[in-house]
Design a protein around this motif. Structure first.
Motif, PDB file in Angstrom:
ATOM      1  N   ALA A 135       0.836  -1.201   0.000  1.00 34.75           N
ATOM      2  CA  ALA A 135       0.000   0.000   0.000  1.00 34.75           C
ATOM      3  C   ALA A 135       0.871   1.250   0.000  1.00 34.75           C
ATOM      4  O   ALA A 135       0.582   2.229  -0.696  1.00 34.75           O
ATOM      5  N   ALA A 136       1.974   1.198   0.756  1.00 31.57           N
ATOM      6  CA  ALA A 136       2.876   2.349   0.816  1.00 31.57           C
ATOM      7  C   ALA A 136       3.520   2.582  -0.548  1.00 31.57           C
ATOM      8  O   ALA A 136       3.698   3.730  -0.973  1.00 31.57           O
ATOM      9  N   ALA A 137       3.843   1.506  -1.257  1.00 32.93           N
ATOM     10  CA  ALA A 137       4.443   1.650  -2.584  1.00 32.93           C
ATOM     11  C   ALA A 137       3.453   2.276  -3.552  1.00 32.93           C
ATOM     12  O   ALA A 137       3.817   3.129  -4.373  1.00 32.93           O
ATOM     13  N   VAL A 138       2.189   1.891  -3.444  1.00 34.33           N
ATOM     14  CA  VAL A 138       1.163   2.498  -4.295  1.00 34.33           C
ATOM     15  C   VAL A 138       1.084   3.991  -4.000  1.00 34.33           C
ATOM     16  O   VAL A 138       1.019   4.824  -4.907  1.00 34.33           O
ATOM     17  N   ALA A 139       1.149   4.328  -2.713  1.00 28.49           N
ATOM     18  CA  ALA A 139       1.073   5.735  -2.321  1.00 28.49           C
ATOM     19  C   ALA A 139       2.284   6.517  -2.803  1.00 28.49           C
ATOM     20  O   ALA A 139       2.229   7.729  -2.960  1.00 28.49           O
ATOM     21  N   ASP A 140       3.393   5.828  -3.037  1.00 26.25           N
ATOM     22  CA  ASP A 140       4.583   6.498  -3.550  1.00 26.25           C
ATOM     23  C   ASP A 140       4.586   6.564  -5.073  1.00 26.25           C
ATOM     24  O   ASP A 140       5.564   7.001  -5.675  1.00 26.25           O
ATOM     25  N   GLY A 141       3.520   6.078  -5.692  1.00 28.16           N
ATOM     26  CA  GLY A 141       3.397   6.211  -7.136  1.00 28.16           C
ATOM     27  C   GLY A 141       3.996   5.075  -7.937  1.00 28.16           C
ATOM     28  O   GLY A 141       4.245   5.225  -9.126  1.00 28.16           O
ATOM     29  N   ALA A 142       4.221   3.922  -7.306  1.00 30.71           N
ATOM     30  CA  ALA A 142       4.789   2.789  -8.045  1.00 30.71           C
ATOM     31  C   ALA A 142       3.723   2.167  -8.949  1.00 30.71           C
ATOM     32  O   ALA A 142       2.561   2.100  -8.586  1.00 30.71           O
ATOM     33  N   GLY A 143       4.150   1.732 -10.138  1.00 29.13           N
ATOM     34  CA  GLY A 143       3.227   1.119 -11.081  1.00 29.13           C
ATOM     35  C   GLY A 143       3.043  -0.364 -10.804  1.00 29.13           C
ATOM     36  O   GLY A 143       3.735  -0.935  -9.966  1.00 29.13           O
TER      37      GLY A 143
END
Lengths: 339, 295
Positions: free
Chosen positions: B189-197
């Protein structure tokens, strides 16, 4: 031209935001008509009990909600740019760059398979197109910025080698790596030991002072609000019920719910007959998010409730500059106003 | 051993956190069964790699000694054509190793990405992929492999393909199951929040979390493939004579069970020991890689 436009609007403007989730039991309306503004370099606290909609409001900004079940309407403008109708690909470029997040659980929010330096560098390489080496040295600077001692060594360590407070600082370092315009921190200190909380809050204050980052701080802890925030929005049952600068809010809370939250703080403990200091709780529970009758949602728990509270829903009304509250029978006296 | 246990706590006292590999090894070492498995696998690998270099030519016939019992000249005896059994078993180990490792590798290379994508795109791809997997899983492993091998024709390459494809559904299932849990973790979830595809999240955040499970799955898949190769070769659907494979040697031994039982015993023992070794190793790795199994 753009200078003039820039100064006309707030950094972030949320207008009439409604967020619901389709579930098997029906639509859960988590946020019902929330409007708020975040100014540049401001620390805004969103507070309220669990389930009041504060997290959902914040998560809607970079739209980190499950797209299949989320029903979102209203407007979210970042520097004048509407975010609600952006496609996923455009949002991805904004997440971590213009709007970044720090979550509650530092113990599990870092990827255990990579060093912290790698994880900070990755965001920089993705959003800023930095080279591996440039990103690596920037990672060390960022660790230093968030107050991690011996950053050159720590940068090569894995998350499991760091304490909770350290990990939360790393999360903050990742979040601010690309100098975001808005940093959303969702209960950033809740999972930390009390002794470490103050240090992490200092990091937020420091970031605002040094980088001018605007911060939305989501918390149920009014002590945290008093510590770092400039302004606070108190939410109840998916609506903002009071909004004021922190000093004003603490000096003259208008909404009985805000006053109730303050009485639940340890510093406001009342000395009982046995000499022990006791906290005062707000009786009752947050109403279920399925129905939304046209009445004050807080009235069943409110010591000041009268007949008119169930007749119609109170709207936010101004009580002096920048102070608004939604209550038909607001408190008028100072500090907590013993109801 | 004694000085090792004495020196082990010292680095920890000095403040250095031991690397993950070392932690895993420390937990692994404490399990006798796991260490025995590792020793068996090491012996098997040594036999497959070095054996054929030091033994006789497995095709050379000693006309003076057909069906000879174990002796100084032929340590494990000879078969009906006077070929040295030790040499044939050493070569057979190589065939088994190839079949075991390559078929599992094939299944992993194809199956892991499919499982990863299916688990990640749970709404769209997952139902389709999983129903297909269920269809294949409805056939017993060996029946499916036999069918595949029969269609492809007998050769080592086709055995590897048949065994690889037969292992595929299991690998897809396991990977997908892991992905379903891992994708819900906070750091994803944190990676999604950092804009990871999606691609980055799958390969950088989800897949590394599944490696322990996949390593174990691969280790446990190898013995299945070794038995599969022996079975297919025994049935004449795999490696063809005169190439020696344990299955081929067993087939040849069948007719001489009463005169030269060692011809059947040794390949049988080898199949049993190598699969036992890999299974023990796999179990040991499973326990050692899982931090919750600390004893």
């Amino acid at each position: 031209m753009s200078e003039r436009l820039m100064s006309e609007h707030s950094l972030l403007e949320i207008t009439g935001l409604r967020v619901g989730f389709d579930t098997e039991e029906g639509r859960v309306q988590a946020v019902r008509d929330v409007s708020l503004r975040l100014e540049r370099g401001e620390i805004l606290a969103l507070c309220g009990e669990s389930g009041c909609g504060k997290s959902v409001t914040a998560m809607s900004i970079p739209r980190l909600l499950p797209p299949e079940t989320t029903r979102l309407s209203g407007s979210i403008r970042l520097d004048g740019r509407e975010l609600t109708d952006l496609p996923e690909s455009a949002l991805r470029a904004i997440r971590g760059k213009d709007v970044s997040m720090v979550f509650q659980e530092p113990m599990t929010s870092l990827n255990p398979s990579f060093t912290v330096g790698f994880q900070i560098a990755e965001v920089l390489r993705r959003h800023e197109g930095m080279s591996r080496t440039a990103a690596r040295s920037r990672a060390v600077e960022l660790l230093e910025l968030v107050g991690i001692p011996a950053p050159a060594r720590r940068v090569r360590e894995y998350p499991h080698q760091l304490s909770g407070g350290m990990r939360q600082r790393v999360m903050i370092a990742i979040a601010v790596a690309c100098s975001p315009r808005v940093l959303i921190a969702d209960e950033p200190t809740t999972a930390l030991d009390v002794t470490i909380q103050a240090g992490v809050l200092d990091v937020f204050r420091d970031l605002r002072d040094r980088l001018g980052t605007a911060i939305i701080l989501i918390t149920h802890d009014l002590g945290v609000v008093a510590d770092v925030a400039d302004r606070a929005v108190v939410m109840y049952a998916g609506r903002a019920v009071e909004e004021a600068s922190v000093t004003e809010l603490y000096a003259r809370p208008r909404h009985p719910y805000t006053a109730g939250l303050m009485r639940a703080l340890p510093s406001a403990a009342v000395t009982g007959e046995d000499g022990r200091r006791r906290l005062t709780e707000i009786p009752g529970l947050v109403p279920p998010p399925f129905e939304d009758p046209d009445e004050c949602a807080f009235h069943p728990r409110c010591p000041r409730a009268r007949e008119d509270c169930t007749a119609t829903r109170p709207a936010l009304e101004a009580f002096g500059t920048g102070h608004r509250a939604a209550c038909f029978h607001p408190l008028s006296t100072a500090a907590g106003g013993d109801a | 051993m004694a000085d090792q246990t004495l020196s082990a706590p010292l680095p920890a006292l000095a403040g250095a956190t031991p690397g993950r590999a070392r932690q895993v090894w420390r937990r692994f070492r404490r399990r006798p069964a796991a260490v025995a498995g590792l020793a068996l696998v090491a012996g098997f690998l040594a036999l497959a790699v070095i054996g054929p270099l030091v033994t006789a030519d497995p095709a050379a016939q000693d006309y003076s000694a057909p069906l000879a019992p174990p002796s100084g000249g032929h340590l494990l005896g000879t078969d009906d054509l006077g070929r040295d059994l030790l040499a044939r078993i050493a070569y057979g180990a190589r065939v088994s190793l190839e079949a075991g490792v390559l078929s599992v590798l094939l299944a992993m290379v194809v199956g892991v990405p499919i499982g990863l994508v299916a688990g990640y795109y749970r709404r769209f791809l997952d139902p389709v992929v999983m129903r297909l997997v269920d269809v294949v899983l409805a056939f017993p492993f060996l029946i499916f492999a036999v069918g595949m091998a029969a269609i492809l024709g007998p050769s080592l390459r086709n055995v590897i393909i048949a065994l690889g494809v037969s292992q595929l559904p299991g690998i897809i299932r396991v990977t997908r199951g892991e992905v379903l849990t891992l994708r819900e973790l906070d750091y994803v979830a944190a990676a999604v929040a950092d804009g990871a595809g999606d691609g980055r999240i799958m390969f950088r955040y989800v897949l590394p979390g599944a490696t322990s499970t996949l390593i174990v799955q691969a280790t446990v898949g190898i013995p299945t493939a070794i038995i599969g190769e022996a079975t297919l070769s025994f049935l004449g659907l795999g490696v063809q004579p005169p190439t020696p494979s344990w299955g081929v040697v067993l087939t040849d031994a069948q007719q001489f069970l009463d005169q030269a039982p060692w011809l059947a015993i040794w390949p049988g023992v080898m199949i049993a020991l190598s699969t036992l070794g890999f299974n023990l190793l796999g179990d040991g790795l499973r326990d050692a890689l899982d931090p919750r199994s600390v004893r």
